[in-house]
Design an enzyme around this catalytic site. Structure first.
Site, mmCIF file in Angstrom:
data_model
loop_
_atom_site.group_PDB
_atom_site.id
_atom_site.type_symbol
_atom_site.label_atom_id
_atom_site.label_comp_id
_atom_site.label_asym_id
_atom_site.label_seq_id
_atom_site.Cartn_x
_atom_site.Cartn_y
_atom_site.Cartn_z
ATOM 1 N N HIS A 6 0.821 -1.212 0.000
ATOM 2 C CA HIS A 6 0.000 0.000 0.000
ATOM 3 C C HIS A 6 0.852 1.257 0.000
ATOM 4 O O HIS A 6 0.468 2.268 -0.581
ATOM 5 C CB HIS A 6 -0.975 -0.006 1.186
ATOM 6 C CG HIS A 6 -2.162 -0.862 0.943
ATOM 7 N ND1 HIS A 6 -3.371 -0.361 0.528
ATOM 8 C CD2 HIS A 6 -2.320 -2.205 1.031
ATOM 9 C CE1 HIS A 6 -4.229 -1.360 0.376
ATOM 10 N NE2 HIS A 6 -3.613 -2.480 0.679
ATOM 11 N N ASP A 7 2.005 1.218 0.636
ATOM 12 C CA ASP A 7 2.880 2.388 0.639
ATOM 13 C C ASP A 7 3.467 2.626 -0.748
ATOM 14 O O ASP A 7 3.536 3.759 -1.208
ATOM 15 C CB ASP A 7 4.006 2.215 1.661
ATOM 16 C CG ASP A 7 4.864 3.458 1.763
ATOM 17 O OD1 ASP A 7 4.298 4.572 1.869
ATOM 18 O OD2 ASP A 7 6.095 3.329 1.749
ATOM 19 N N GLY A 35 5.353 5.385 -5.212
ATOM 20 C CA GLY A 35 6.653 4.932 -4.741
ATOM 21 C C GLY A 35 6.692 4.720 -3.241
ATOM 22 O O GLY A 35 5.794 5.113 -2.507
ATOM 23 N N ASP A 49 7.595 5.610 0.083
ATOM 24 C CA ASP A 49 8.019 6.839 0.758
ATOM 25 C C ASP A 49 7.548 6.936 2.200
ATOM 26 O O ASP A 49 7.712 7.969 2.838
ATOM 27 C CB ASP A 49 7.529 8.057 -0.022
ATOM 28 C CG ASP A 49 6.019 8.064 -0.199
ATOM 29 O OD1 ASP A 49 5.337 7.177 0.355
ATOM 30 O OD2 ASP A 49 5.515 8.957 -0.898
ATOM 31 N N SER A 86 4.653 7.264 3.220
ATOM 32 C CA SER A 86 3.510 8.171 3.353
ATOM 33 C C SER A 86 2.318 7.482 4.017
ATOM 34 O O SER A 86 1.470 8.149 4.610
ATOM 35 C CB SER A 86 3.107 8.733 1.996
ATOM 36 O OG SER A 86 2.776 7.693 1.103
ATOM 37 N N GLU A 91 -2.846 9.389 3.383
ATOM 38 C CA GLU A 91 -2.929 8.051 2.784
ATOM 39 C C GLU A 91 -3.347 6.997 3.811
ATOM 40 O O GLU A 91 -4.078 6.061 3.506
ATOM 41 C CB GLU A 91 -1.562 7.701 2.193
ATOM 42 C CG GLU A 91 -1.509 6.413 1.438
ATOM 43 C CD GLU A 91 -0.145 6.148 0.836
ATOM 44 O OE1 GLU A 91 0.114 4.986 0.516
ATOM 45 O OE2 GLU A 91 0.664 7.089 0.688
#
Length: 152
Positions: free
Chosen positions: A71-72, A77, A79, A81, A94
């Site tokens: 999922h990241d 990419g 990161d 998030s 996210e």
């Protein structure tokens, strides 16, 4: 029983996905195998230790780390998030998007790994690398060492 037999195949597929994602180096920050070898030599052992304990308590913790990496990395990419909490400037990060909230889990494992790494080598290992290394360790542990690869 067929679902149990399929697990190694799923793990291998996940590991290959991790490898493919991990090998896409940024032109601004090239990835390298062994990046933490001199910067934090115990990094991989720390991640592996936390993951072994977490998976021994609940094998689903390993799957959670593999899913978190997917999922990241899926949209823009790898990161980290997916780890960001809401703020006044970003009330729906996210982490809270429909595919992630409320089913994405394992954030406490990332926190535990980060705490252990900060004790070993403060300010060295990025959160994005922690997510990736935790997923790789999970794949290795869940497959009893059959899924094992280097990751830049």
């Amino acid at each position: 029983m067929a679902a149990v037999a399929a697990k190694p195949h799923v793990l291998v597929a996940c590991a290959l996905l991790l490898l493919a994602v991990g090998c896409q180096a940024s032109p601004f920050w090239p990835l390298e195998i062994g990046y933490y070898h001199d910067k934090c030599p115990q990094a991989e052992a720390v991640v592996k230790g936390v993951m072994e304990q977490a998976i021994s308590q609940n094998p689903g913790n390993g799957a959670a780390m593999i899913r978190m990496l997917f999922h990241d990395c899926f949209v823009e990419g790898c990161d980290a998030s997916v780890l960001l909490d809401p703020t006044p400037f970003s009330p729906t990060p996210e982490k809270l998007s429909p595919p992630n909230d409320p089913t994405l889990r394992g954030f406490e494992l990332i926190d535990a790994i980060k705490d252990a790494l900060e004790a070993a080598c403060p300010g060295v290992v990025s959160c994005a690398d922690i997510v990736a290394c935790a997923a790789r360790a999970a794949a290795r542990i869940l497959s009893s060492g059959k899924v094992n690869f280097q990751m830049p």
